[in-house]
Design a protein around this motif. Structure first.
Motif, PDB file in Angstrom:
ATOM      1  N   ALA A   6     -14.338  -9.664 -11.128  1.00  0.00           N
ATOM      2  CA  ALA A   6     -15.452  -8.875 -11.645  1.00  0.00           C
ATOM      3  C   ALA A   6     -16.108  -8.009 -10.580  1.00  0.00           C
ATOM      4  O   ALA A   6     -16.058  -8.300  -9.378  1.00  0.00           O
ATOM      5  N   THR A   7     -16.750  -6.922 -11.032  1.00  0.00           N
ATOM      6  CA  THR A   7     -17.563  -6.087 -10.155  1.00  0.00           C
ATOM      7  C   THR A   7     -18.631  -6.947  -9.500  1.00  0.00           C
ATOM      8  O   THR A   7     -19.317  -7.727 -10.165  1.00  0.00           O
ATOM      9  N   GLY A   8     -18.740  -6.835  -8.171  1.00  0.00           N
ATOM     10  CA  GLY A   8     -19.717  -7.635  -7.447  1.00  0.00           C
ATOM     11  C   GLY A   8     -19.203  -8.978  -6.981  1.00  0.00           C
ATOM     12  O   GLY A   8     -19.939  -9.748  -6.347  1.00  0.00           O
ATOM     13  N   SER A   9     -17.936  -9.279  -7.255  1.00  0.00           N
ATOM     14  CA  SER A   9     -17.380 -10.585  -6.873  1.00  0.00           C
ATOM     15  C   SER A   9     -16.779 -10.592  -5.469  1.00  0.00           C
ATOM     16  O   SER A   9     -16.335 -11.635  -4.994  1.00  0.00           O
ATOM     17  N   GLY A  10     -16.751  -9.427  -4.804  1.00  0.00           N
ATOM     18  CA  GLY A  10     -16.226  -9.372  -3.443  1.00  0.00           C
ATOM     19  C   GLY A  10     -14.729  -9.134  -3.376  1.00  0.00           C
ATOM     20  O   GLY A  10     -14.024  -9.806  -2.611  1.00  0.00           O
ATOM     21  N   LYS A  11     -14.240  -8.160  -4.151  1.00  0.00           N
ATOM     22  CA  LYS A  11     -12.793  -7.868  -4.145  1.00  0.00           C
ATOM     23  C   LYS A  11     -12.331  -7.374  -2.781  1.00  0.00           C
ATOM     24  O   LYS A  11     -11.210  -7.665  -2.361  1.00  0.00           O
ATOM     25  N   THR A  12     -13.185  -6.624  -2.089  1.00  0.00           N
ATOM     26  CA  THR A  12     -12.808  -6.116  -0.764  1.00  0.00           C
ATOM     27  C   THR A  12     -12.584  -7.270   0.212  1.00  0.00           C
ATOM     28  O   THR A  12     -11.621  -7.258   0.987  1.00  0.00           O
ATOM     29  N   ILE A  13     -13.453  -8.274   0.164  1.00  0.00           N
ATOM     30  CA  ILE A  13     -13.306  -9.459   1.024  1.00  0.00           C
ATOM     31  C   ILE A  13     -11.994 -10.170   0.700  1.00  0.00           C
ATOM     32  O   ILE A  13     -11.247 -10.568   1.597  1.00  0.00           O
ATOM     33  N   ILE A  14     -11.717 -10.331  -0.587  1.00  0.00           N
ATOM     34  CA  ILE A  14     -10.480 -11.000  -1.011  1.00  0.00           C
ATOM     35  C   ILE A  14      -9.269 -10.237  -0.486  1.00  0.00           C
ATOM     36  O   ILE A  14      -8.340 -10.824   0.083  1.00  0.00           O
ATOM     37  N   GLY A  15      -9.271  -8.927  -0.664  1.00  0.00           N
ATOM     38  CA  GLY A  15      -8.135  -8.114  -0.224  1.00  0.00           C
ATOM     39  C   GLY A  15      -7.937  -8.158   1.273  1.00  0.00           C
ATOM     40  O   GLY A  15      -6.810  -8.313   1.769  1.00  0.00           O
ATOM     41  N   LEU A  16      -9.022  -8.011   2.040  1.00  0.00           N
ATOM     42  CA  LEU A  16      -8.917  -8.030   3.501  1.00  0.00           C
ATOM     43  C   LEU A  16      -8.424  -9.379   4.008  1.00  0.00           C
ATOM     44  O   LEU A  16      -7.634  -9.444   4.951  1.00  0.00           O
ATOM     45  N   LEU A  17      -8.866 -10.459   3.372  1.00  0.00           N
ATOM     46  CA  LEU A  17      -8.453 -11.794   3.821  1.00  0.00           C
ATOM     47  C   LEU A  17      -6.971 -12.023   3.546  1.00  0.00           C
ATOM     48  O   LEU A  17      -6.248 -12.581   4.393  1.00  0.00           O
ATOM     49  N   ILE A  18      -6.475 -11.577   2.404  1.00  0.00           N
ATOM     50  CA  ILE A  18      -5.041 -11.692   2.119  1.00  0.00           C
ATOM     51  C   ILE A  18      -4.240 -10.902   3.151  1.00  0.00           C
ATOM     52  O   ILE A  18      -3.243 -11.391   3.708  1.00  0.00           O
ATOM     53  N   CYS A  19      -4.673  -9.683   3.424  1.00  0.00           N
ATOM     54  CA  CYS A  19      -3.958  -8.834   4.388  1.00  0.00           C
ATOM     55  C   CYS A  19      -3.996  -9.434   5.791  1.00  0.00           C
ATOM     56  O   CYS A  19      -3.017  -9.336   6.541  1.00  0.00           O
ATOM     57  N   LYS A  20      -5.127 -10.069   6.160  1.00  0.00           N
ATOM     58  CA  LYS A  20      -5.239 -10.677   7.480  1.00  0.00           C
ATOM     59  C   LYS A  20      -4.266 -11.847   7.628  1.00  0.00           C
ATOM     60  O   LYS A  20      -3.597 -11.990   8.664  1.00  0.00           O
ATOM     61  N   VAL A  21      -4.164 -12.681   6.594  1.00  0.00           N
ATOM     62  CA  VAL A  21      -3.234 -13.819   6.645  1.00  0.00           C
ATOM     63  C   VAL A  21      -1.796 -13.319   6.787  1.00  0.00           C
ATOM     64  O   VAL A  21      -1.022 -13.823   7.609  1.00  0.00           O
ATOM     65  N   GLN A  25      -0.862 -10.486   7.972  1.00  0.00           N
ATOM     66  CA  GLN A  25      -0.732  -9.858   9.292  1.00  0.00           C
ATOM     67  C   GLN A  25      -0.425 -10.902  10.359  1.00  0.00           C
ATOM     68  O   GLN A  25       0.464 -10.702  11.209  1.00  0.00           O
ATOM     69  N   GLU A  26      -1.115 -12.029  10.320  1.00  0.00           N
ATOM     70  CA  GLU A  26      -0.927 -13.056  11.340  1.00  0.00           C
ATOM     71  C   GLU A  26       0.368 -13.844  11.142  1.00  0.00           C
ATOM     72  O   GLU A  26       1.045 -14.182  12.110  1.00  0.00           O
ATOM     73  N   LEU A  27       0.720 -14.132   9.890  1.00  0.00           N
ATOM     74  CA  LEU A  27       1.924 -14.924   9.637  1.00  0.00           C
ATOM     75  C   LEU A  27       3.211 -14.111   9.735  1.00  0.00           C
ATOM     76  O   LEU A  27       4.228 -14.599  10.206  1.00  0.00           O
ATOM     77  N   LEU A  28       3.166 -12.867   9.268  1.00  0.00           N
ATOM     78  CA  LEU A  28       4.388 -12.078   9.143  1.00  0.00           C
ATOM     79  C   LEU A  28       4.386 -10.788   9.957  1.00  0.00           C
ATOM     80  O   LEU A  28       5.389 -10.080   9.982  1.00  0.00           O
ATOM     81  N   GLY A  29       3.260 -10.477  10.589  1.00  0.00           N
ATOM     82  CA  GLY A  29       3.176  -9.235  11.366  1.00  0.00           C
ATOM     83  C   GLY A  29       3.092  -7.993  10.506  1.00  0.00           C
ATOM     84  O   GLY A  29       3.460  -6.901  10.959  1.00  0.00           O
ATOM     85  N   TYR A  30       2.597  -8.123   9.279  1.00  0.00           N
ATOM     86  CA  TYR A  30       2.557  -6.990   8.350  1.00  0.00           C
ATOM     87  C   TYR A  30       1.296  -6.150   8.533  1.00  0.00           C
ATOM     88  O   TYR A  30       0.200  -6.684   8.702  1.00  0.00           O
ATOM     89  N   ASN A  31       1.467  -4.843   8.473  1.00  0.00           N
ATOM     90  CA  ASN A  31       0.351  -3.902   8.515  1.00  0.00           C
ATOM     91  C   ASN A  31       0.064  -3.382   7.108  1.00  0.00           C
ATOM     92  O   ASN A  31       0.917  -3.439   6.225  1.00  0.00           O
ATOM     93  N   THR A  32      -1.133  -2.816   6.927  1.00  0.00           N
ATOM     94  CA  THR A  32      -1.629  -2.519   5.585  1.00  0.00           C
ATOM     95  C   THR A  32      -2.007  -1.064   5.391  1.00  0.00           C
ATOM     96  O   THR A  32      -2.657  -0.458   6.257  1.00  0.00           O
ATOM     97  N   ASN A  33      -1.621  -0.509   4.241  1.00  0.00           N
ATOM     98  CA  ASN A  33      -2.199   0.727   3.717  1.00  0.00           C
ATOM     99  C   ASN A  33      -3.220   0.334   2.657  1.00  0.00           C
ATOM    100  O   ASN A  33      -2.880  -0.353   1.694  1.00  0.00           O
ATOM    101  N   TRP A  34      -4.465   0.755   2.834  1.00  0.00           N
ATOM    102  CA  TRP A  34      -5.519   0.478   1.844  1.00  0.00           C
ATOM    103  C   TRP A  34      -5.747   1.768   1.060  1.00  0.00           C
ATOM    104  O   TRP A  34      -6.170   2.769   1.602  1.00  0.00           O
ATOM    105  N   CYS A  35      -5.479   1.723  -0.220  1.00  0.00           N
ATOM    106  CA  CYS A  35      -5.462   2.950  -1.016  1.00  0.00           C
ATOM    107  C   CYS A  35      -6.421   2.848  -2.199  1.00  0.00           C
ATOM    108  O   CYS A  35      -6.488   1.819  -2.881  1.00  0.00           O
TER     109      CYS A  35
END
Length: 371
Positions: free
Chosen positions: A121-136, A138-148
């Motif tokens: 939902a709006t206001g639930s912190g989707k940006t936080i969720i997305g950044l945390l998935i990308c960070k994990v 990044q650390e486990l697999l060395g993957y970089n992110t395009n945020w679109c």
């Protein structure tokens, strides 16, 4: 379609070789290829490559990491909390955010999922969720992110949160209208109900991602266009988030006729009750008429469009220099003002209605909001 053409070509060639080239013995007699069969075999009439650009559609799976990695185990919520502490990420995660991130990571690492839709939902912190998935990842697999995403302010917000909260994902910020985005391992699409557009098809094609993560509060479209993904993750809806105290309580009102005159009359009866307000209309002329009526009553308002300086207008609104923001659609996404007290929602289809109403549900000093 191309696969079918390949297969058709294969079957035709196999049939012709069998009927026209092989000698069929019948006692002491044998039949040579017929003239018609020989002509067909040597002709180019069935060379489909002259008429179609034939390329193989079955390619090497993009997600080959599971086979090359040594036994990747699933993660749990405690693992995620330890990860956040280890990397000094400055967030206090909510329980549903943790569940969503853990489920998304396990889909990728254990089941080999390469695309997913996260509905929150709006206001639930989707940006936080997305950044945390990308960070994990990044650390486990060395993957970089395009945020679109479509709106520039959403890209700015994502970049700012990445730095402020010490995620250090450093995503490449890509507009969905970018003609030549760079290739990257992860493509995260915010406000992903726009993902079925031609411009997003170009982004997918140019970035060649291994993992696609779609974020949206409303993954539905009025035109019924299909958004493709392998897995869907939905944890807590608006009612549950309000019940659990993550979104604001609100009062709901109705107006019999949605015209500038009626909406202005409603607002002007109790401007102090409505407080900071955002008003939606269908047409530009309606916005102008509503502004005129408020101006005559001494109420300061701003009309927000794609051509106005929205960032400056929102700053003035947050400072209290403007009482009311008027718009058609531009503030349905990426407008995050916790102090917003009332939103006047015009009639629309389900997705847009939820987006408009959701603008006012962020928590602010115990305030009960108005829709």
């Amino acid at each position: 379609m191309r696969f079918l053409l390949h297969y058709l070509k294969y079957l035709v060639n196999k049939f012709l070789r069998y009927s026209a080239c092989e000698k069929i013995k019948d006692g002491n007699k044998s039949r040579q290829p017929s003239k018609a069969g020989d002509t067909m075999l040597n002709s180019q009439a069935i060379n489909l490559s002259e008429f179609f650009e034939i390329t193989p559609i079955i390619q090497t799976p993009k997600l080959s990491l599971l086979k090359s990695q040594p036994e990747v185990k699933s993660i749990d919520i405690q693992w995620l909390r330890d990860f956040i502490q280890k990397h000094d990420i400055q967030i206090d995660t909510r329980d549903y955010q943790e569940r969503i991130v853990v489920k998304a990571i396990n889909y990728i690492l254990v089941e080999g999922v390469t695309s997913m839709m996260i509905e929150s939902a709006t206001g639930s912190g989707k940006t936080i969720i997305g950044l945390l998935i990308c960070k994990v990842l990044q650390e486990l697999l060395g993957y970089n992110t395009n945020w679109c995403t479509m709106r520039r302010n959403l890209l700015t917000q994502a970049g700012e949160k990445d730095k402020e909260m010490n995620f250090n994902v450093e995503p490449e910020l890509v507009s969905m209208f970018d003609a030549n985005p760079k290739e990257n391992d992860i493509l995260l699409v915010d406000e992903a109900h726009h993902d079925s557009t031609t411009s997003m098809a170009n982004v997918h094609s140019k970035t060649k991602p291994k993992i696609i993560i779609l974020l949206s509060a409303t993954p539905i479209r009025a035109d019924k266009a299909t958004i493709f993904f392998q897995k869907s993750i939905k944890d807590s809806g608006i009612r549950a988030l309000i019940r659990d105290g993550w979104l604001s309580q609100f009062h709901h009102f109705t107006i019999d006729e949605w015209t500038p005159e009626e909406v202005a009359k409603c607002y002007l009866r109790s401007p102090e009750k409505w407080g900071k307000s955002c008003v939606f209309f269908h047409k530009y002329e309606q916005c102008l008429e509503f502004q005129r009526l408020l101006s005559n009553a001494g109420i300061e308002s701003e009309l927000v469009t794609a051509k106005t300086n929205r960032d400056e207008q929102l700053k003035r609104f947050e400072k209290g220099e403007i009482d009311v923001l008027v718009n058609m659609m531009i503030l349905t996404e990426g407008f995050d003002c916790p102090a917003l007290e009332t939103v006047f929602v015009r009639d629309s289809y389900k997705g847009t209605t939820i987006q408009m109403g959701g603008r006012v549900l962020r928590l602010y000093e115990g305030m009960v909001k108005n829709i």
